[in-house]
Design an enzyme around this catalytic site. Structure first.
Site: not given
Ligand SMILES: NC(=O)c1ccc[n+]([C@@H]2O[C@H](COP(=O)([O-])OP(=O)(O)OC[C@H]3O[C@@H](n4cnc5c(N)ncnc54)[C@H](O)[C@@H]3O)[C@@H](O)[C@H]2O)c1
Length: 466
Positions: A168, A113
């Site tokens: 899915k 970060y």
């Protein structure tokens, strides 16, 4: 009529006497009312009672109630709790995000970060293609739906569609390592869907459109393909078309007919049927006759929309008119992606010798497969409880793996055909009338499809940049 299967499975926790006959009494009771017992676990044992989990496949909610009542009525038995295993599997959803990097200390934080990440951002700002190298874009696909045509359930909306889209995404990961994420949109407005998907595209290397109703799905896909520099693939159209073309190639080998000499009837000209017709035309069959709810599609039929007009102008060489039954007379192949129970064995008998019947309407096919088998040489369905299941899982994981690996910016029919050929080739010398497509759990399928699509995509890139 529904039959017991793993899609509806219950676990009954009950107390029973610790007698030698208890287990036999319980399993006999389940069988008596038509349940299929799949597990029997003793979870507690005491001097005066045992606690047992009995897992049973059932056919319906009423059937589950009947089994519970039957067990509860046995002498000394008390049902404590009934759990629906399908709902248990969905508690809290089926996906999670998990970081690929360790964040153990300040040093790690500073690189994953701020401040370190800023230099990576600047690199991508200077060279946007670097997003594929330095972010999740490399391996991530959006599974986009508006919830308007979900499974056989119809227009149930975006929130209710989410369990399907999660499933899915899970299949993408399992079969090809692709990180897919559900994007269920609370709008069914074509322009708004196009705008939203265009706006969120930077994160993704591909868009998988899912369960969006026809005819809206055609325009959404076409416009997104024009606007985006990543492949856009409507699985209900092209995933189905790929597997059907693969299965047909092998079915025709079984009956020893060249595709150039066969007449094919396609029933259903919605999302699946239109894409099947478009891809089949690339294989040059003698003729295709399309049929929808209003009968055979021909150029003089009034009220044709753009999709049906294209179909009318590109099929039906003899411009037949009439019903599905008329179309079937003398046809070599029937491919149904339409509605249940449209014809019987007597119509199959009117087809050419050794007819091929793909009855894919789900959950109930255009013809009962057992009826079709009376005259057909090869029968396929969309169902997992019959041989030759036409299942899109054979196509989409490998297709996207190949597209992502090739860094493809678009998808075209050559890539779809390459995928179809790869699926058909996996069957190889195992081919027979009950084995025209590989099992969805055949580990060879997704890598073969991915490689074929990658090669086709790279070839295409070379041609388009030459
Ligand atoms: N892998 C598979 O097995 C697979 C894949 C895709 C679709 N399907 C099934 O195919 C069917 C259609 O799916 P879709 O997404 O294309 O739906 P869709 O709503 O886009 O299209 C349905 C088409 O069927 C036609 N139709 C409806 N009733 C008819 C009738 N009585 N006679 C002839 N035609 C009729 C409609 O006119 C329309 O052209 C569904 O049952 C779906 O589950 C199966």
């Amino acid at each position: 009529m529904p039959v017991p299967g793993p899609g509806y499975s219950i676990t009954v926790r009950l107390e029973a006497p610790p007698s030698a006959s208890a287990a036999g009494d319980l399993t006999t009771a389940v069988g008596r009312v038509g349940g299929v017992l799949t597990a029997f676990d003793v979870v507690e044992s005491h001097a005066d009672a045992i606690v047992i989990d009995i897992t049973v496949n059932v056919a319906s909610a009423d059937h589950a109630d009947g089994i519970t009542t039957e067990l509860d009525s046995l002498p000394g038995v008390r049902v404590r709790k009934v759990s629906d295993r399908t709902f248990l599997m969905h508690l809290g959803g089926k996906l999670e995000v998990s970081p690929k990097v360790a964040l153990r200390n300040r040093d790690d934080l500073s690189r994953a970060y701020t401040p370190g990440v800023a230099r990576v951002c600047q690199a991508i700002a200077a060279n946007p293609e670097d997003a594929r190298r330095l972010t999740i874009k490399r391996n991530t696909v959006a599974v986009v739906t508006d919830g308007s045509a979900v499974l056989g359930l119809g227009n149930i909306g975006p929130a209710a569609a989410l369990p399907v889209m999660e499933g899915k995404a899970a299949l993408f990961k399992k079969f090809s390592g692709v990180d897919a994420w559900p994007v269920c949109l609370d709008t069914q407005d074509t322009e708004e869907i196009i705008r939203i998907v265009t706006a969120l595209a930077p994160v993704y290397a591909g868009i998988n459109l899912e369960d969006i109703a026809a005819p809206r799905c055609f325009e959404i896909e076409r416009r997104l393909r024009d606007q985006l520099d990543i492949p856009v693939f409507h699985d209900d159209q092209h995933g189905t078309a790929i597997v059907v073309v693969a299965a047909l190639r092998n079915a025709l080998r079984v009956v020893n007919k060249p595709i150039e000499q066969v007449r094919i009837v396609v029933s259903g000209v919605g999302a699946a049927g239109s894409a099947i017709i478009r891809l089949l035309r690339r294989k040059s069959p003698a003729d295709i006759v399309a049929v929808d709810i209003d009968g055979i599609v021909h150029a003089d039929r009034p009220g044709l929309d753009d999709n049906l007009r294209w179909v009318a102008e590109n099929t039906n060489g003899k411009q037949l008119s009439g019903s599905l039954h008329d179309a079937l007379v003398g046809a070599d192949v029937f491919i149904g992606v339409s509605a249940p129970n449209l014809f019987g064995a007597e119509q199959v008998a009117t087809m050419a010798d050794d007819p091929i019947v793909f009855a894919l309407a789900n959950p109930d096919p255009e013809i009962d497969p057992l009826e079709a088998q009376r005259h057909a040489a090869v029968v396929a369905t969309g169902r997992s409880d019959y041989p030759n299941q036409i299942n899109n899982v054979l196509a989409f994981p490998g297709v996207f793996r190949g597209l992502l690996d090739a860094h493809a910016h678009h998808i075209d029919d050559d890539m779809l055909l390459a995928a179809a050929n790869a699926i058909a080739d996996v069957v190889d010398d195992r081919l027979n009338a009950s084995y025209i497509v590989p099992s969805v759990f055949d580990n060879a399928v997704a890598p073969a499809v991915a490689e074929a699509v990658k090669v086709a995509a790279r070839k295409d890139d070379v041609v388009s940049t030459a």
